[in-house]
Design an enzyme around this catalytic site. Structure first.
Site: not given
Ligand code: G3H
Length: 221
Positions: A87
Site C-alpha cells: 500500500k
Molecule cells: O487505510 C485507510 C483507512 O481505511 C482509512 O479509514 P479511516 O478514515 O476510518 O481511518
C-alpha cells in the site's frame, strides 16, 4: 464486491473469518497502532487466519527508492507470494515507486486517495487497487461516494486493469452506496462488517421460524 477487513485486531479477524466471506485484510500505521502490535507480529498472526487471502501492508517510507526497498523486503520477509499487496500513498514519490514495483511484479494498492485524478494517475502508474477514503471526504463537506463513483466509471470506460478499493467507512449506508456506484471492493472495520449483515427483521423472522417449527421437524440429522 470484494469484502476486506480493515483491521489488525486478531480476535475480531478470527471471529469474522469463521463466517464472513472476506477476501483479505488491509492495514496501515494507524490500524497497527490501534491493535498495539508491531508489523512483524501482526502480519504473522493475520497470515494464519486469512489463509490464501490478500494482505495489504502500507509502507512507511517516503522516498521512492526507500518505498521500493521496503515493499520488496516485506514481500520476501512475510513470504506472502501473490497475496501480498504493498500500500503506497499517492505522493509524487509514491507514484514513482508504484511503477517500479509493478515492473518488478509486486502488487500495488494506491492509498490516501481523495480525488478522481489521484486515482486515475495511480491506475496509469499500474496500481492494482486504488483506495479512496469515503468518510474522510464526507467529513470535510466533500462527497466521498461521488468520488468513488467517478473513479469506478473511469476505470470501466477506459478499460483499466485496476479495481476501486473503497475505504474509510463510518456507516453501512456508505457501503450500500459505493456498491451501487460499482466499486469493485471495500475494506471495512470489523464493527461495520457486523452491522452490514444485521437486520432486526431477520432476527424476528428467525425467532418466529424457531417457534413455529417446534415439534414439526421429525427427520433426524
Ligand atoms: O487505510 C485507510 C483507512 O481505511 C482509512 O479509514 P479511516 O478514515 O476510518 O481511518
Amino acid at each position: 464486491m470484494i469484502y476486506m477487513a480493515d483491521t489488525a485486531d486478531i480476535a475480531a479477524l478470527k471471529h469474522l473469518y469463521e463466517f464472513f466471506p472476506l477476501e483479505g485484510i488491509t492495514t496501515n500505521p494507524t490500524i497497527l497502532k490501534m491493535a498495539g502490535q508491531p508489523l512483524s507480529v501482526a502480519v504473522d498472526q493475520i497470515k494464519a487466519i486469512v489463509g490464501d487471502g490478500m494482505i495489504h501492508i502500507q509502507v512507511m517510507s517516503e522516498n521512492a527508492d526507500d518505498i521500493v526497498r521496503e515493499a520488496k523486503k516485506y514481500k520476501t520477509y512475510f513470504d506472502l507470494g501473490d497475496n501480498y499487496y504493498t500500500k503506497i500513498p499517492v505522493t509524487p514519490q509514491g507514484y514513482k515507486a508504484m511503477s517500479i514495483l509493478k515492473d518488478a511484479g509486486i502488487n500495488v494498492t494506491a492509498t490516501a486517495i481523495f480525488t478522481q485524478q489521484q486515482a486515475l494517475v495511480a491506475a496509469k502508474a499500474g496500481a492494482d487497487f486504488v483506495a479512496p477514503y469515503v468518510s474522510r471526504l464526507d467529513n470535510i463537506s466533500s462527497h466521498g461516494i461521488d468520488v468513488v463513483g467517478d473513479i469506478a466509471k473511469n476505470i470501466i470506460e477506459y478499460e483499466l486493469n485496476t479495481k476501486v478499493l473503497a475505504a474509510s467507512f463510518k456507516t453501512v449506508d456508505q457501503i450500500y452506496r459505493v456498491s451501487m456506484k460499482r466499486a469493485h471492493s471495500a475494506t471495512i472495520s470489523p464493527e461495520i462488517l457486523m452491522q452490514l449483515i444485521k437486520h432486526p427483521m431477520t432476527d424476528i423472522s428467525v425467532k418466529t421460524f424457531l417457534e413455529d417449527g417446534q415439534g414439526l421437524y421429525d427427520v433426524e440429522f
